[in-house]
Design an enzyme around this catalytic site. Structure first.
Site, PDB file in Angstrom:
ATOM      1  N   LYS A  11      84.135  68.889  27.040  1.00  0.00           N
ATOM      2  CA  LYS A  11      83.379  68.097  26.062  1.00  0.00           C
ATOM      3  C   LYS A  11      84.241  66.999  25.425  1.00  0.00           C
ATOM      4  CE  LYS A  11      80.140  71.829  24.980  1.00  0.00           C
ATOM      5  NZ  LYS A  11      79.338  72.467  23.902  1.00  0.00           N
ATOM      6  N   TYR A  51      70.262  69.740  27.709  1.00  0.00           N
ATOM      7  CA  TYR A  51      70.145  70.771  26.669  1.00  0.00           C
ATOM      8  C   TYR A  51      68.698  71.006  26.233  1.00  0.00           C
ATOM      9  CZ  TYR A  51      75.209  71.146  25.909  1.00  0.00           C
ATOM     10  OH  TYR A  51      76.554  71.412  26.038  1.00  0.00           O
ATOM     11  N   PHE A  59      70.277  72.282  15.369  1.00  0.00           N
ATOM     12  CA  PHE A  59      71.502  71.536  15.697  1.00  0.00           C
ATOM     13  C   PHE A  59      71.330  70.613  16.906  1.00  0.00           C
ATOM     14  CE2 PHE A  59      71.822  75.796  17.668  1.00  0.00           C
ATOM     15  CZ  PHE A  59      71.972  75.448  19.008  1.00  0.00           C
ATOM     16  N   ARG A  87      83.007  82.128  31.657  1.00  0.00           N
ATOM     17  CA  ARG A  87      82.632  82.466  30.272  1.00  0.00           C
ATOM     18  C   ARG A  87      83.743  83.266  29.580  1.00  0.00           C
ATOM     19  NH1 ARG A  87      77.805  81.052  28.826  1.00  0.00           N
ATOM     20  NH2 ARG A  87      77.434  82.659  27.269  1.00  0.00           N
ATOM     21  N   THR A  93      81.248  81.170  21.834  1.00  0.00           N
ATOM     22  CA  THR A  93      80.743  79.822  21.511  1.00  0.00           C
ATOM     23  C   THR A  93      81.380  79.284  20.237  1.00  0.00           C
ATOM     24  OG1 THR A  93      78.630  80.403  22.524  1.00  0.00           O
ATOM     25  CG2 THR A  93      78.622  78.508  21.039  1.00  0.00           C
ATOM     26  N   ARG A 104      88.403  78.053  23.998  1.00  0.00           N
ATOM     27  CA  ARG A 104      87.853  77.661  22.690  1.00  0.00           C
ATOM     28  C   ARG A 104      88.798  78.045  21.554  1.00  0.00           C
ATOM     29  NH1 ARG A 104      81.810  79.181  24.681  1.00  0.00           N
ATOM     30  NH2 ARG A 104      81.070  77.063  25.115  1.00  0.00           N
ATOM     31  N   ASN A 114      83.099  72.426  20.565  1.00  0.00           N
ATOM     32  CA  ASN A 114      83.713  73.662  21.078  1.00  0.00           C
ATOM     33  C   ASN A 114      84.323  73.507  22.480  1.00  0.00           C
ATOM     34  OD1 ASN A 114      81.328  73.620  22.486  1.00  0.00           O
ATOM     35  ND2 ASN A 114      80.767  75.739  22.065  1.00  0.00           N
ATOM     36  N   HIS A 117      81.535  73.574  27.959  1.00  0.00           N
ATOM     37  CA  HIS A 117      80.259  74.235  28.235  1.00  0.00           C
ATOM     38  C   HIS A 117      80.414  74.982  29.546  1.00  0.00           C
ATOM     39  CE1 HIS A 117      76.032  74.996  29.006  1.00  0.00           C
ATOM     40  NE2 HIS A 117      76.298  74.638  30.249  1.00  0.00           N
ATOM     41  N   GLU A 128      71.822  73.660  36.465  1.00  0.00           N
ATOM     42  CA  GLU A 128      72.764  72.720  35.848  1.00  0.00           C
ATOM     43  C   GLU A 128      73.550  71.933  36.894  1.00  0.00           C
ATOM     44  OE1 GLU A 128      73.359  75.289  31.730  1.00  0.00           O
ATOM     45  OE2 GLU A 128      75.076  74.965  33.034  1.00  0.00           O
TER      46      GLU A 128
HETATM   47  P1  CMP Z   1      77.168  75.099  24.818  1.00  0.00           P
HETATM   48  O1  CMP Z   1      77.733  76.222  25.610  1.00  0.00           O
HETATM   49  O2  CMP Z   1      77.407  73.727  25.331  1.00  0.00           O
HETATM   50  O3  CMP Z   1      75.580  75.322  24.699  1.00  0.00           O
HETATM   51  C1  CMP Z   1      74.836  74.833  23.602  1.00  0.00           C
HETATM   52  C2  CMP Z   1      75.688  74.298  22.530  1.00  0.00           C
HETATM   53  O4  CMP Z   1      75.092  74.169  21.275  1.00  0.00           O
HETATM   54  C3  CMP Z   1      76.846  75.223  22.284  1.00  0.00           C
HETATM   55  O5  CMP Z   1      77.736  75.203  23.355  1.00  0.00           O
HETATM   56  C4  CMP Z   1      77.387  74.724  20.962  1.00  0.00           C
HETATM   57  O6  CMP Z   1      78.353  73.700  21.117  1.00  0.00           O
HETATM   58  C5  CMP Z   1      76.147  74.130  20.340  1.00  0.00           C
HETATM   59  N1  CMP Z   1      75.791  74.914  19.147  1.00  0.00           N
HETATM   60  C6  CMP Z   1      75.421  76.200  19.108  1.00  0.00           C
HETATM   61  N2  CMP Z   1      75.199  76.572  17.834  1.00  0.00           N
HETATM   62  C7  CMP Z   1      75.458  75.494  17.058  1.00  0.00           C
HETATM   63  C8  CMP Z   1      75.424  75.240  15.674  1.00  0.00           C
HETATM   64  N3  CMP Z   1      75.078  76.206  14.809  1.00  0.00           N
HETATM   65  N4  CMP Z   1      75.755  74.005  15.244  1.00  0.00           N
HETATM   66  C9  CMP Z   1      76.109  73.031  16.128  1.00  0.00           C
HETATM   67  N5  CMP Z   1      76.140  73.214  17.466  1.00  0.00           N
HETATM   68  C10 CMP Z   1      75.841  74.435  17.919  1.00  0.00           C
END
Ligand code: CMP
Length: 142
Positions: A11, A51, A59, A87, A93, A104, A114, A117, A128
């Site tokens: 990211k 997404y 969010f 993972r 996450t 992470r 974070n 993905h 994907e």
């Molecule tokens: P990702 O694995 O890319 O899949 C969905 C993304 O949403 C996740 O990682 C986070 O980066 C993002 N995400 C999940 N929860 C929140 C949150 N509470 N606020 C902001 N971003 C979020």
């Protein structure tokens, strides 16, 4: 064990911080090989489509803004149990909950920023990968 493919995105916070090599190194040291790769700045439409399952989440806007804020490294990773292995290497996450040594924990700034993905299942991985790559772009590594 099953050979699988999974989608990984490094990211914008991690491309900005020059951590692309550090993150790929973690994948390679743990048996995942790159089968396809693209460095790109996502359009709003492309990020929203990727997404789409989170569209109703509070969010969603923040997520799309962040994912279009800078370049991303999009990769297909291949290896034994690649979906679960990726993972495990990424960690939780929310970096506050991520295990020591995970990507992470090492490089993420927040639950939004974070660092990486990774597909959450073999079915998601198929969707994907097809979202970002043509069939001929993906090279079998095993
Ligand atoms: P990702 O694995 O890319 O899949 C969905 C993304 O949403 C996740 O990682 C986070 O980066 C993002 N995400 C999940 N929860 C929140 C949150 N509470 N606020 C902001 N971003 C979020």
């Amino acid at each position: 064990m099953a050979n699988e493919k999974t989608l990984s995105i490094i990211k914008p916070n991690s491309t900005l911080d020059n951590n692309i090599g550090n993150i790929i190194s973690i994948f390679e040291k743990n048996g995942l090989r790159i089968s396809a790769a693209r460095f790109a700045k996502l359009s709003k439409e492309k990020a929203e489509g990727f997404y789409i399952e989170h569209k109703e989440r509070p969010f969603f806007g923040e997520l799309v803004t962040f994912m279009t804020s800078g370049p991303v490294m999009i990769m297909v990773l291949e290896g034994d149990n690649a979906v679960a292995k990726n993972r495990e290497l990424m960690g939780a996450t929310n970096p506050a909950n991520a295990a020591p040594g995970t990507i992470r924990k090492l490089y993420a700034k927040s639950v939004g920023e974070n660092s990486v993905h990774g597909s959450d299942s073999v079915t998601s991985a198929e969707r994907e990968i097809a979202y970002f790559f043509e069939k001929n772009d993906v090279v079998n590594r095993f």
